[in-house]
Design a protein around this motif. Sequence first.
Motif, mmCIF file in Angstrom:
data_model
loop_
_atom_site.group_PDB
_atom_site.id
_atom_site.type_symbol
_atom_site.label_atom_id
_atom_site.label_comp_id
_atom_site.label_asym_id
_atom_site.label_seq_id
_atom_site.Cartn_x
_atom_site.Cartn_y
_atom_site.Cartn_z
ATOM 1 N N HIS A 112 0.839 -1.197 0.000
ATOM 2 C CA HIS A 112 0.000 0.000 0.000
ATOM 3 C C HIS A 112 0.876 1.249 0.000
ATOM 4 O O HIS A 112 0.650 2.178 -0.786
ATOM 5 N N ASP A 113 1.870 1.277 0.864
ATOM 6 C CA ASP A 113 2.765 2.430 0.938
ATOM 7 C C ASP A 113 3.536 2.617 -0.365
ATOM 8 O O ASP A 113 3.714 3.744 -0.832
ATOM 9 N N MET A 114 3.978 1.503 -0.950
ATOM 10 C CA MET A 114 4.713 1.597 -2.205
ATOM 11 C C MET A 114 3.818 2.116 -3.328
ATOM 12 O O MET A 114 4.225 2.954 -4.130
ATOM 13 N N ALA A 115 2.580 1.634 -3.396
ATOM 14 C CA ALA A 115 1.662 2.081 -4.441
ATOM 15 C C ALA A 115 1.342 3.561 -4.283
ATOM 16 O O ALA A 115 1.299 4.305 -5.276
ATOM 17 N N ALA A 116 1.126 4.015 -3.049
ATOM 18 C CA ALA A 116 0.858 5.434 -2.811
ATOM 19 C C ALA A 116 2.065 6.284 -3.201
ATOM 20 O O ALA A 116 1.909 7.358 -3.796
ATOM 21 N N LEU A 117 3.266 5.816 -2.903
ATOM 22 C CA LEU A 117 4.478 6.551 -3.248
ATOM 23 C C LEU A 117 4.652 6.644 -4.764
ATOM 24 O O LEU A 117 4.977 7.708 -5.303
ATOM 25 N N ILE A 118 4.416 5.554 -5.459
ATOM 26 C CA ILE A 118 4.567 5.566 -6.916
ATOM 27 C C ILE A 118 3.542 6.491 -7.549
ATOM 28 O O ILE A 118 3.845 7.235 -8.491
ATOM 29 N N ALA A 119 2.315 6.476 -7.038
ATOM 30 C CA ALA A 119 1.292 7.376 -7.569
ATOM 31 C C ALA A 119 1.678 8.835 -7.326
ATOM 32 O O ALA A 119 1.549 9.677 -8.219
ATOM 33 N N GLU A 120 2.174 9.134 -6.141
ATOM 34 C CA GLU A 120 2.577 10.501 -5.825
ATOM 35 C C GLU A 120 3.748 10.951 -6.700
ATOM 36 O O GLU A 120 3.776 12.078 -7.186
ATOM 37 N N LEU A 121 4.708 10.056 -6.919
ATOM 38 C CA LEU A 121 5.853 10.401 -7.768
ATOM 39 C C LEU A 121 5.440 10.634 -9.210
ATOM 40 O O LEU A 121 5.945 11.540 -9.878
ATOM 41 N N SER A 122 4.522 9.814 -9.696
ATOM 42 C CA SER A 122 4.105 9.992 -11.086
ATOM 43 C C SER A 122 3.334 11.288 -11.263
ATOM 44 O O SER A 122 3.493 11.981 -12.279
ATOM 45 N N ILE A 123 2.520 11.664 -10.286
ATOM 46 C CA ILE A 123 1.785 12.929 -10.380
ATOM 47 C C ILE A 123 2.733 14.112 -10.266
ATOM 48 O O ILE A 123 2.644 15.070 -11.037
#
Length: 150
Positions: A72-83
């Motif tokens: 969950h933390d990794m997915a949230a981080l990747i989404a934040e980085l892509s945005i």
Amino acid sequence: MTFDRLIRWILFCAGIITIIFAGYMFNLNRIDAGAAWLAVSVGLLCFATRIKQERPEPSGNNNSADTDNDLHDMAALIAELSISSLRNIGRTVPPGTKEIQDLEEKLNKFLDVMPLNQEERDEIADEFEKLRNRTRRNEGGRAIMRSARL
């Protein structure tokens, strides 16, 4: 020490002892008895190495919860980085609508298999919508500036 491991050690020790007897028989020139002891020792050693311990499967209760939190933390981080990568941070050219759409599709495919709840997915979709709207406004402003020059 488990019962299987005890049996394995007993068979191994018996195999070693019969090898010693086989060597002693070969030393006395009793080839037939030496060959018989050697065959018995090979059999004992084979059985000693073929018995496998049954390993209990680890209970996934604690590990799966930790793994889900990490994913969950990794997915949230990747989404934040892509945005944030599309928000013109360190970019000289603003992103186009095609670039935003491609990145959103890739991110959605990734997030489909990750343990994110619907609220977080909606928040990520809203951020992409804000980026799309800003890009449309910028492209509209550039189009007006070009037409004013003509």
